[in-house]
Design a protein around this motif. Structure first.
Motif, PDB file in Angstrom:
ATOM      1  N   LEU A 162      -0.351 -56.434 -26.388  1.00 26.28           N
ATOM      2  CA  LEU A 162      -1.742 -55.733 -26.297  1.00 26.28           C
ATOM      3  C   LEU A 162      -1.729 -55.325 -24.670  1.00 26.28           C
ATOM      4  O   LEU A 162      -2.373 -54.202 -24.604  1.00 26.28           O
ATOM      5  N   ILE A 163      -1.124 -56.035 -23.733  1.00 22.26           N
ATOM      6  CA  ILE A 163      -1.008 -55.542 -22.325  1.00 22.26           C
ATOM      7  C   ILE A 163      -0.074 -54.331 -22.560  1.00 22.26           C
ATOM      8  O   ILE A 163      -0.403 -53.254 -21.786  1.00 22.26           O
ATOM      9  N   THR A 164       1.110 -54.284 -23.102  1.00 28.41           N
ATOM     10  CA  THR A 164       1.898 -53.082 -23.258  1.00 28.41           C
ATOM     11  C   THR A 164       1.433 -51.888 -23.629  1.00 28.41           C
ATOM     12  O   THR A 164       1.698 -50.879 -23.362  1.00 28.41           O
TER      13      THR A 164
ATOM     14  N   SER B 180      -1.982 -51.198 -23.787  1.00 29.24           N
ATOM     15  CA  SER B 180      -3.185 -50.898 -23.319  1.00 29.24           C
ATOM     16  C   SER B 180      -2.983 -49.494 -22.222  1.00 29.24           C
ATOM     17  O   SER B 180      -1.767 -49.325 -21.566  1.00 29.24           O
ATOM     18  N   PRO B 181      -4.007 -48.671 -22.105  1.00 28.84           N
ATOM     19  CA  PRO B 181      -3.901 -47.328 -21.414  1.00 28.84           C
ATOM     20  C   PRO B 181      -3.859 -47.621 -20.261  1.00 28.84           C
ATOM     21  O   PRO B 181      -3.217 -47.114 -19.330  1.00 28.84           O
ATOM     22  N   ALA B 182      -4.602 -48.780 -19.572  1.00 30.93           N
ATOM     23  CA  ALA B 182      -4.459 -49.221 -18.302  1.00 30.93           C
ATOM     24  C   ALA B 182      -3.239 -49.655 -17.665  1.00 30.93           C
ATOM     25  O   ALA B 182      -2.666 -49.444 -16.544  1.00 30.93           O
ATOM     26  N   ALA B 183      -2.681 -50.322 -18.474  1.00 31.15           N
ATOM     27  CA  ALA B 183      -1.032 -50.873 -18.161  1.00 31.15           C
ATOM     28  C   ALA B 183      -0.194 -49.513 -18.179  1.00 31.15           C
ATOM     29  O   ALA B 183       0.695 -49.578 -17.275  1.00 31.15           O
ATOM     30  N   ARG B 184      -0.269 -48.608 -18.955  1.00 36.71           N
ATOM     31  CA  ARG B 184       0.602 -47.366 -18.838  1.00 36.71           C
ATOM     32  C   ARG B 184       0.025 -46.590 -17.651  1.00 36.71           C
ATOM     33  O   ARG B 184       1.120 -45.912 -17.108  1.00 36.71           O
TER      34      ARG B 184
END
Length: 75
Positions: free
Chosen positions: A64-66, A68-72
């Motif tokens: 989920l973290i990978t 997520s747009p925020a992580a990118r």
């Protein structure tokens, strides 16, 4: 005399019930069943019981973290 209890491994179950897994993720039981049925969260059968390996919850959250747009955008 009984063997000493290893608190580091005994405090955290290796596998969780659907309810325990849902609580650890902070979601409802129905959503947990949907995640398992869709294959998003892996599960195992022990006898007649369905259990969620604790590491599979961590792997799911990592995905989920990978994704997520925020992580990118932070990278």
């Amino acid at each position: 005399m009984t063997a000493p209890i290893d608190v580091t491994t005994d405090a955290i179950p290796l596998v969780l019930t659907m309810e325990q897994a849902a609580r650890r993720l902070g979601i409802g039981r129905t959503l947990m069943y949907e995640l398992v049925a869709s294959g998003e969260v892996a599960s195992v059968t022990i006898g007649r019981l369905r259990r969620i390996p604790a590491r599979c919850l961590a792997e799911y959250v990592d995905r989920l973290i990978t994704a997520s747009p925020a992580a990118r955008s932070a990278a």
